[in-house]
Design a protein around this motif. Structure first.
Motif, PDB file in Angstrom:
ATOM      1  N   MET A   1      16.325 -28.330  20.084  1.00 54.22           N
ATOM      2  CA  MET A   1      15.301 -27.613  19.361  1.00 54.22           C
ATOM      3  C   MET A   1      15.507 -26.110  19.565  1.00 54.22           C
ATOM      4  O   MET A   1      15.690 -25.654  20.683  1.00 54.22           O
ATOM      5  N   ILE A   2      15.485 -25.366  18.487  1.00 56.65           N
ATOM      6  CA  ILE A   2      15.611 -23.921  18.587  1.00 56.65           C
ATOM      7  C   ILE A   2      14.243 -23.263  18.526  1.00 56.65           C
ATOM      8  O   ILE A   2      13.885 -22.490  19.392  1.00 56.65           O
ATOM      9  N   LEU A   3      13.460 -23.584  17.511  1.00 57.16           N
ATOM     10  CA  LEU A   3      12.140 -22.980  17.338  1.00 57.16           C
ATOM     11  C   LEU A   3      11.169 -24.008  16.813  1.00 57.16           C
ATOM     12  O   LEU A   3      11.462 -24.743  15.871  1.00 57.16           O
ATOM     13  N   PHE A   4       9.997 -24.071  17.431  1.00 54.88           N
ATOM     14  CA  PHE A   4       8.926 -24.939  16.964  1.00 54.88           C
ATOM     15  C   PHE A   4       7.612 -24.221  17.197  1.00 54.88           C
ATOM     16  O   PHE A   4       7.367 -23.694  18.279  1.00 54.88           O
ATOM     17  N   PHE A   5       6.796 -24.155  16.164  1.00 52.99           N
ATOM     18  CA  PHE A   5       5.445 -23.656  16.366  1.00 52.99           C
ATOM     19  C   PHE A   5       4.485 -24.404  15.459  1.00 52.99           C
ATOM     20  O   PHE A   5       4.852 -24.877  14.398  1.00 52.99           O
ATOM     21  N   GLU A   6       3.273 -24.535  15.940  1.00 57.41           N
ATOM     22  CA  GLU A   6       2.216 -25.222  15.202  1.00 57.41           C
ATOM     23  C   GLU A   6       1.032 -24.272  15.100  1.00 57.41           C
ATOM     24  O   GLU A   6       0.670 -23.598  16.059  1.00 57.41           O
ATOM     25  N   LEU A   7       0.466 -24.240  13.904  1.00 58.10           N
ATOM     26  CA  LEU A   7      -0.643 -23.342  13.655  1.00 58.10           C
ATOM     27  C   LEU A   7      -1.643 -24.049  12.758  1.00 58.10           C
ATOM     28  O   LEU A   7      -1.353 -24.344  11.605  1.00 58.10           O
ATOM     29  N   LYS A   8      -2.819 -24.356  13.296  1.00 59.27           N
ATOM     30  CA  LYS A   8      -3.830 -25.056  12.503  1.00 59.27           C
ATOM     31  C   LYS A   8      -4.426 -24.154  11.438  1.00 59.27           C
ATOM     32  O   LYS A   8      -4.743 -24.599  10.353  1.00 59.27           O
ATOM     33  N   GLU A   9      -4.576 -22.869  11.737  1.00 60.32           N
ATOM     34  CA  GLU A   9      -5.086 -21.897  10.764  1.00 60.32           C
ATOM     35  C   GLU A   9      -3.908 -21.228  10.046  1.00 60.32           C
ATOM     36  O   GLU A   9      -3.734 -20.023  10.099  1.00 60.32           O
ATOM     37  N   TRP A  10      -3.099 -22.010   9.348  1.00 59.31           N
ATOM     38  CA  TRP A  10      -1.880 -21.526   8.706  1.00 59.31           C
ATOM     39  C   TRP A  10      -2.156 -20.528   7.594  1.00 59.31           C
ATOM     40  O   TRP A  10      -1.282 -19.755   7.215  1.00 59.31           O
ATOM     41  N   THR A  11      -3.368 -20.502   7.051  1.00 55.79           N
ATOM     42  CA  THR A  11      -3.672 -19.597   5.945  1.00 55.79           C
ATOM     43  C   THR A  11      -3.571 -18.129   6.382  1.00 55.79           C
ATOM     44  O   THR A  11      -3.283 -17.266   5.563  1.00 55.79           O
TER      45      THR A  11
ATOM     46  N   GLU B   1      11.882 -12.054  13.845  1.00 54.27           N
ATOM     47  CA  GLU B   1      12.514 -12.327  15.130  1.00 54.27           C
ATOM     48  C   GLU B   1      11.586 -13.226  15.926  1.00 54.27           C
ATOM     49  O   GLU B   1      10.439 -12.882  16.179  1.00 54.27           O
ATOM     50  N   ALA B   2      12.082 -14.394  16.274  1.00 54.32           N
ATOM     51  CA  ALA B   2      11.337 -15.320  17.134  1.00 54.32           C
ATOM     52  C   ALA B   2      11.882 -15.160  18.540  1.00 54.32           C
ATOM     53  O   ALA B   2      13.082 -15.262  18.766  1.00 54.32           O
ATOM     54  N   ASN B   3      11.005 -14.860  19.475  1.00 56.42           N
ATOM     55  CA  ASN B   3      11.410 -14.686  20.861  1.00 56.42           C
ATOM     56  C   ASN B   3      10.368 -15.341  21.763  1.00 56.42           C
ATOM     57  O   ASN B   3       9.345 -15.818  21.272  1.00 56.42           O
ATOM     58  N   PRO B   4      10.586 -15.388  23.057  1.00 54.19           N
ATOM     59  CA  PRO B   4       9.641 -16.076  23.948  1.00 54.19           C
ATOM     60  C   PRO B   4       8.220 -15.512  23.924  1.00 54.19           C
ATOM     61  O   PRO B   4       7.274 -16.211  24.268  1.00 54.19           O
ATOM     62  N   GLU B   5       8.051 -14.266  23.487  1.00 57.10           N
ATOM     63  CA  GLU B   5       6.715 -13.665  23.436  1.00 57.10           C
ATOM     64  C   GLU B   5       5.969 -13.974  22.145  1.00 57.10           C
ATOM     65  O   GLU B   5       4.754 -13.821  22.074  1.00 57.10           O
ATOM     66  N   GLY B   6       6.687 -14.364  21.087  1.00 52.76           N
ATOM     67  CA  GLY B   6       6.056 -14.661  19.799  1.00 52.76           C
ATOM     68  C   GLY B   6       6.956 -14.278  18.644  1.00 52.76           C
ATOM     69  O   GLY B   6       8.174 -14.219  18.783  1.00 52.76           O
ATOM     70  N   LEU B   7       6.347 -13.990  17.494  1.00 56.31           N
ATOM     71  CA  LEU B   7       7.089 -13.624  16.293  1.00 56.31           C
ATOM     72  C   LEU B   7       6.900 -12.141  15.998  1.00 56.31           C
ATOM     73  O   LEU B   7       5.801 -11.606  16.126  1.00 56.31           O
ATOM     74  N   ARG B   8       7.972 -11.492  15.571  1.00 50.40           N
ATOM     75  CA  ARG B   8       7.921 -10.087  15.155  1.00 50.40           C
ATOM     76  C   ARG B   8       8.516  -9.999  13.754  1.00 50.40           C
ATOM     77  O   ARG B   8       9.607 -10.484  13.512  1.00 50.40           O
ATOM     78  N   PHE B   9       7.759  -9.398  12.835  1.00 54.97           N
ATOM     79  CA  PHE B   9       8.194  -9.214  11.461  1.00 54.97           C
ATOM     80  C   PHE B   9       8.520  -7.734  11.254  1.00 54.97           C
ATOM     81  O   PHE B   9       7.726  -6.868  11.612  1.00 54.97           O
ATOM     82  N   ASN B  10       9.676  -7.440  10.649  1.00 60.63           N
ATOM     83  CA  ASN B  10      10.080  -6.073  10.329  1.00 60.63           C
ATOM     84  C   ASN B  10      10.575  -6.032   8.889  1.00 60.63           C
ATOM     85  O   ASN B  10      11.300  -6.935   8.459  1.00 60.63           O
TER      86      ASN B  10
ATOM     87  N   ILE C   1      16.385 -16.531  21.453  1.00 55.69           N
ATOM     88  CA  ILE C   1      15.941 -15.564  20.458  1.00 55.69           C
ATOM     89  C   ILE C   1      16.636 -15.869  19.134  1.00 55.69           C
ATOM     90  O   ILE C   1      17.834 -16.131  19.088  1.00 55.69           O
ATOM     91  N   LEU C   2      15.865 -15.833  18.070  1.00 52.64           N
ATOM     92  CA  LEU C   2      16.363 -16.209  16.760  1.00 52.64           C
ATOM     93  C   LEU C   2      15.913 -15.173  15.742  1.00 52.64           C
ATOM     94  O   LEU C   2      14.736 -14.797  15.710  1.00 52.64           O
ATOM     95  N   SER C   3      16.826 -14.682  14.913  1.00 57.71           N
ATOM     96  CA  SER C   3      16.490 -13.758  13.830  1.00 57.71           C
ATOM     97  C   SER C   3      16.646 -14.473  12.499  1.00 57.71           C
ATOM     98  O   SER C   3      17.688 -15.083  12.236  1.00 57.71           O
ATOM     99  N   LEU C   4      15.616 -14.390  11.687  1.00 59.18           N
ATOM    100  CA  LEU C   4      15.614 -15.029  10.367  1.00 59.18           C
ATOM    101  C   LEU C   4      15.461 -13.953   9.306  1.00 59.18           C
ATOM    102  O   LEU C   4      14.569 -13.112   9.389  1.00 59.18           O
ATOM    103  N   TYR C   5      16.307 -13.962   8.304  1.00 53.40           N
ATOM    104  CA  TYR C   5      16.226 -13.040   7.188  1.00 53.40           C
ATOM    105  C   TYR C   5      15.638 -13.806   6.015  1.00 53.40           C
ATOM    106  O   TYR C   5      16.264 -14.756   5.527  1.00 53.40           O
ATOM    107  N   ILE C   6      14.476 -13.399   5.551  1.00 54.01           N
ATOM    108  CA  ILE C   6      13.745 -14.165   4.553  1.00 54.01           C
ATOM    109  C   ILE C   6      13.537 -13.333   3.294  1.00 54.01           C
ATOM    110  O   ILE C   6      13.034 -12.209   3.353  1.00 54.01           O
ATOM    111  N   ASP C   7      13.928 -13.885   2.158  1.00 57.29           N
ATOM    112  CA  ASP C   7      13.678 -13.278   0.857  1.00 57.29           C
ATOM    113  C   ASP C   7      12.315 -13.792   0.397  1.00 57.29           C
ATOM    114  O   ASP C   7      12.158 -14.975   0.132  1.00 57.29           O
TER     115      ASP C   7
END
Length: 74
Positions: free
Chosen positions: A1-11, A30-39, A66-72
């Motif tokens: 497993m690389i990244l897993f998160f669950e969020l009940k208030e996904w909205t 960027e997903a890291n041990p502290e959370g998610l960072r969007f740039n 640590i995982l970096s995702l590039y999202i369009d």
């Protein structure tokens, strides 16, 4: 497993993407041990967008490395 998160208030997370989609086409997550960072830069490269969502915000958050995702988002 690389990244897993669950969020009940996904909205909340969905609304972030809906709102920034008006000015931004691409975002780096960027997903890291502290959370998610969007740039991202706006289309005219004037404004820099940064959003940090700590792991405590999620109902469950696990990451192996640590995982970096590039999202369009356009």
């Amino acid at each position: 497993m690389i990244l897993f998160f669950e969020l009940k208030e996904w909205t909340i997370l969905k609304n972030i993407f809906i709102n920034i989609n008006e000015i931004i086409d691409e975002i780096v997550v960027e997903a890291n041990p502290e959370g998610l960072r969007f740039n991202a830069l706006d289309r005219s490269h004037i404004c820099f967008f940064e959003c940090i969502i700590p792991k405590s915000f999620f109902d469950e958050y696990k990451i192996d490395r640590i995982l970096s995702l590039y999202i369009d988002i356009s």
